[in-house]
Design an enzyme around this catalytic site. Structure first.
Site, PDB file in Angstrom:
ATOM      1  N   HIS A 250      50.217  59.632  60.329  1.00  0.00           N
ATOM      2  CA  HIS A 250      50.291  58.574  61.735  1.00  0.00           C
ATOM      3  C   HIS A 250      48.869  58.275  62.259  1.00  0.00           C
ATOM      4  O   HIS A 250      48.317  57.566  62.233  1.00  0.00           O
ATOM      5  CB  HIS A 250      51.094  59.084  62.791  1.00  0.00           C
TER       6      HIS A 250
HETATM    7  C1  BDR Z   1      53.561  60.882  66.497  1.00  0.00           C
HETATM    8  O1  BDR Z   1      54.222  62.016  66.968  1.00  0.00           O
HETATM    9  C2  BDR Z   1      53.683  63.130  66.878  1.00  0.00           C
HETATM   10  O2  BDR Z   1      54.448  64.024  66.338  1.00  0.00           O
HETATM   11  C3  BDR Z   1      52.331  62.748  65.722  1.00  0.00           C
HETATM   12  O3  BDR Z   1      51.213  63.676  66.099  1.00  0.00           O
HETATM   13  C4  BDR Z   1      52.128  61.421  65.971  1.00  0.00           C
HETATM   14  O4  BDR Z   1      51.238  61.135  67.018  1.00  0.00           O
HETATM   15  C5  BDR Z   1      54.179  60.313  65.244  1.00  0.00           C
HETATM   16  O5  BDR Z   1      55.455  59.824  65.998  1.00  0.00           O
END
Ligand code: BDR
Ligand code: CA
Length: 321
Positions: A250
């Site tokens: 992500h």
């Molecule tokens: C987001 O949530 C977190 O767990 C990850 O680091 C990312 O920023 C993805 O949904």
């Protein structure tokens, strides 16, 4: 997806983060790109795990990169209104399970993360500092509320958060970063600064496949080894959930957008955040098809060229120790 004209390189950024394996990779990608990006500071926030542990993780990642002069500031330890929600089930008890990184020898700076955001944005020339938001938006919202004058001084806010076509990842309706502090997200998407959202719809195309992870491991440097160990740990939850051939990566998409915006597509639309309903708390209600007359408030990205993204990431990580 071109951003507005870039007057000066490197472009100054502040990374607001809750590391988190994918946050860690984003920080490393930024620190590996000094020709294009100058990291003025890293602010930490409660999110994937508690603030104290997230902050320790940020220090470990900075140390891993060798760029130990990068200042780290601890920010807010809880959402504006809500009870904290964390994600140890994804990231492990430490939030950064996987590699065996040494305890950091560097320390946080003696200033609250929100104060650092405000001070920096008021001191630097207007429209020169980009905020990269990789976690719940508490620090950024708090800064906007405490000093509203920063909104018109921010060059842009690029955030990983939300989802429309892909739904949510922490509830059926909501993505984690927005779900944890929906009131903060509401303040940020409706602030006067230009906002770009990189939702799950994009990050679910950026899959860290076996082959892509092997290329990073194959670099043979300590950072590549650590990233391989991190992502090999954090992928297990997503692989089981989605049954894809790689887990979504992500947060590094935010930094990739600054480096090569033309690997993304998207459009200007209205996005509002659900703060009232329990069932759909934190949903990013994206008017992608323009079915309301609500004015556009964000640039909502839709696609990424994932091959280019992993090529860029691997090439940049090769530059670190
Ligand atoms: C987001 O949530 C977190 O767990 C990850 O680091 C990312 O920023 C993805 O949904
Ligand atoms: Ca994150």
């Amino acid at each position: 997806m071109p951003t507005d004209a870039q007057p000066h390189l490197p472009s100054k950024i502040i990374i607001d983060t809750d590391p988190g394996q994918d946050d860690a990779v984003a920080i490393l990608l930024a620190l590996a790109s000094p020709d294009e990006i100058e990291v003025l500071g890293i602010t930490t926030v409660a999110g994937n795990v508690g603030l104290k542990q997230n902050t320790k993780n940020a220090l470990k990642v900075v140390e891993l990169s060798g760029k130990t002069k990068t200042p780290v500031y601890a920010g807010c330890d809880r959402p504006i209104r809500r009870t904290p929600v964390t994600a140890e089930h994804v990231h492990g008890q430490s939030g950064l399970d996987g590699p065996d990184l040494p305890d950091p020898s560097i320390m946080t700076r003696d200033m609250h993360g929100v104060d650092f955001l405000i001070k920096t944005l008021m001191q630097e020339p207007a429209k020169t500092v980009t905020i990269c938001a990789l976690g719940p938006l508490t620090n950024i919202a708090m800064a906007l509320v405490r000093e509203p004058a920063i909104a018109s001084r921010i060059r842009q806010i690029v955030l990983m958060g939300g989802g429309y076509f892909e739904g949510g990842n922490i509830t059926p309706a909501a993505e984690f970063n927005i779900y944890v502090d929906p009131e903060a997200a509401d303040i940020v998407v409706n602030c006067a600064a230009p906002v770009t959202m990189i939702p799950l719809d994009v990050t679910h195309q950026a899959l860290a496949t076996r082959q892509r992870l092997a290329a990073i491991k194959g670099l043979g440097n300590r950072t590549g080894d650590a990233i391989h160990a991190m992502l090999t740990f954090s992928e297990r939850f997503d692989l089981e959930k989605y049954n894809w051939n790689g887990a979504p990566l992500h947060d590094p998409c935010v930094i990739a957008y600054l480096l090569q915006p033309d690997m993304f597509t998207g459009r200007r639309i209205n996005v509002e955040i659900e703060v009232a309903s329990d069932l759909t708390r934190g949903m990013s209600v994206a008017d992608f098809w323009g079915v309301t007359d609500r004015p556009a408030n964000v640039t909502f990205l839709r696609t990424i060229d994932s091959e280019r993204f992993f090529t860029l990431l691997t090439e940049r990580i090769a530059r670190l120790p």
